[in-house]
Design a protein around this motif. Structure first.
Motif: not given
Length: 568
Positions: A39, A153, A157, A160, A211, A368, A372, A483, A487
């Motif tokens: 990613v 965007k 993520s 996924y 994805y 994560y 990030f 996860c 983001p």
């Protein structure tokens, strides 16, 4: 089936059969590890600004001046530019001065610095020009996922991670019903085919759908591989496999990705390259056996006997005559399949499940969240992500030593506390030299990774065979929920730049408090039925004689303990 390991002890722990399966299962972890950080490279967002068409016939000074400057702070977590202390001045990414006015002023021969403040601005009507310093092409640059389209965007993520979440949930129940081996190879096949199709995605929606499928295959393959290897291996070999060799192999796959992305700067070519390890694993179908422990738990004694007899022949040992006619095997679990709801059936397994789900969620969010946050560090992204992946090798080496010699609860508490403290200290170094911030990031990753490794092994030891893959996959589902949140966790920096890491560190501290309640499994045999599970602890006074659970949910050996209760 409490004496399964005694039953198969005639095979030994490190014969030719175990060595072959050990090596092949580790190699099959490379495809899943290869995709783990994809990613960050497929969806990389290089610096960009509005495109100025060449047919405008403007002087070079006016072309440079047509992009307005904007000011921000060095704590911007979404910036790909070099981090500095103080206030930054950089070119706007999403606006430009009105080109018609700029072109007229350029034709008049005026100097840009005297008239720019009076010009109005407009959107990037002619697209964007992207930096090619690190990437030739990414999904962001090809489909222009910037400015007004920037929301797509993190949604990619999220797709996924949602795929990984769904794969974790579905694969566990399918694996407990139909076997470990078909699910492992099915997940790797889906992973490879989806990656090939991804390279030819004509649009962003198609990319996002594919994805999602990649996320399903990636996480499912790793979880079921762990369970399959843990059930085939016994004794110290199982600890070596689950806590060191399997994790180090998928970390090797993680370390290969930054190198591949460095060599192949086009995202479509990178997608094709990522499919190769998975395709190479498919012929191993004829070399990987099904889990004999699972076969026995399903009552398929004849198949288990043939498999173990073949393993004995490969190890050049003589199996005991009629070893599947013993009382232990006749007590094999009924053929009734257990599902997700059975994780909530009794108080003991329900409380254990709730704690493990929260632990896995918080660890994944911290993991994560750190990854990030790497976009705010200076230097080459390929080197930064390689270092973040490489730190997992010493982490898993320490993890192997820890789970081989130390109780699970104390190990988790100690190392996760170290990771949480590092997360909370990173906020102090946001405006310090980049090397200090990178050191804390690596220290935090080190502690969190050992916590993940210990919880991985502990979860497998807590879960009974009849529902182990469902339990592991349910935990992986909550891990992927973390996860999915990660983001968007970084968006908390809008309110304060330290909030994302403070939030992640606080959740890790809470998971430590809950982990104290879990039963210890160090040097204890795997439970095969729900009734054989260890009893969850509870907060109570040392002189209390009342158990946390009802009497009908407590094994007889625990009911006779009387006042000899453990105060957590």
């Amino acid at each position: 089936m409490q004496d399964y390991e005694e039953l198969v002890s005639f095979l030994g722990t490190w014969g030719r059969f175990q060595r072959r399966v050990f090596l092949l299962l580790c190699l099959m972890a490379i495809p899943g590890g290869y995709y783990l950080q994809s990613v960050f490279f497929l969806l990389a967002s290089p610096p960009h600004h509005c495109h100025i068409p060449a047919d405008r016939n403007m002087s070079q000074d006016w072309i440079q001046a047509s992009i307005p400057e904007q000011f921000g702070t060095s704590g911007d977590l979404n910036s790909n530019s070099t981090q500095q202390v103080g206030v930054l001045s950089e070119r706007s990414s999403c606006s430009r001065y009105d080109l018609d006015q700029v072109q007229n002023l350029s034709a008049l021969g005026l100097s840009p610095e005297f008239v720019l403040s009076e010009l109005k601005q407009e959107d990037c009507k002619d697209g964007w020009t992207y930096s090619t310093e690190y990437y030739e092409s990414t999904v962001v640059t090809e489909f222009n996922l910037v400015c007004s389209e920037e929301w797509k965007k993190p949604l990619s993520s999220l797709a996924y991670f949602l795929g990984a979440l769904c794969g974790s949930f579905i694969s566990g129940q399918i694996s407990d019903r139909f076997g470990r081996k078909p699910v492992v190879f099915g997940a790797i096949t889906m992973l490879s085919i989806s990656s090939i199709a991804l390279a030819f995605a004509p649009s962003w929606p198609v990319f996002t759908l594919l994805y999602f499928l990649i996320g399903m295959g990636q996480n499912s393959s790793l979880i079921v591989l762990f369970v399959l290897g843990s059930e085939i291996q016994i004794g110290s070999t199982r600890i070596l496999f689950s806590s060191l060799c399997l994790p180090c192999t998928w970390v090797t796959g993680m370390m290969l990705l930054p190198g591949s992305a460095y060599l192949v700067r086009n995202w479509r070519h990178l997608s094709l390259m990522m499919a190769v390890p998975g395709l190479a694993c498919i012929p191993l179908w004829w070399q990987i056996p099904e889990s004999p422990r699972w076969l026995i738990s399903r009552g398929r004694l004849r198949e288990a006997e043939l498999l173990l007899s073949s393993a004995a022949l490969e190890n050049k040992v003589e199996p005991p005559h009629g070893f599947f006619l013993s009382d232990n095997c006749e007590k094999a679990e009924s053929k009734k399949s257990l599902g997700f709801l059975d994780l909530l059936r009794t108080s003991n397994i329900r409380h254990t499940s709730f704690i493990l789900w929260f632990v896995w969620f918080s660890l994944s969010l911290s993991y994560y969240g750190l990854a990030f946050n790497m976009s705010s560090l200076s230097g080459s992204p390929f080197l930064n992500y390689f270092l973040v992946a490489a730190i997992e090798l010493p982490a898993y080496s320490v993890n192997w030593l820890v789970v081989s010699r130390c109780p699970r609860r104390y190990s988790y508490i100690g190392f996760t506390l170290m990771g949480a403290v590092a997360l909370l200290l990173i906020q102090i170094t946001l405006h310090s030299p980049p090397a200090l911030s990178l050191s804390l990031v690596l220290l935090g990753k080190f502690g969190i990774m050992i916590g993940i490794g210990v919880s991985f092994v502990h979860t497998g030891e807590l879960s009974p065979t009849v529902i182990r893959n469902t339990a592991m996959s349910s935990c992986a589902t909550f891990s992927r929920a973390g996860c999915c949140v990660s983001p968007y966790l970084m968006q908390l920096a809008v309110f304060h730049e330290s909030l994302p890491l403070i939030f992640a560190g606080s959740l890790s501290l809470l998971s430590i408090a809950l982990y104290i309640l879990l039963p210890e499994t160090f040097r204890k045999p795997y439970p095969d039925t729900i009734q054989e599970m260890g009893q969850i602890q509870c907060f109570r006074c040392p002189w209390a004689s009342m158990s946390c659970l009802k009497d009908d949910e407590i094994p007889i050996q625990h009911q006779i303990m009387g006042l000899e209760t453990v105060c957590a």
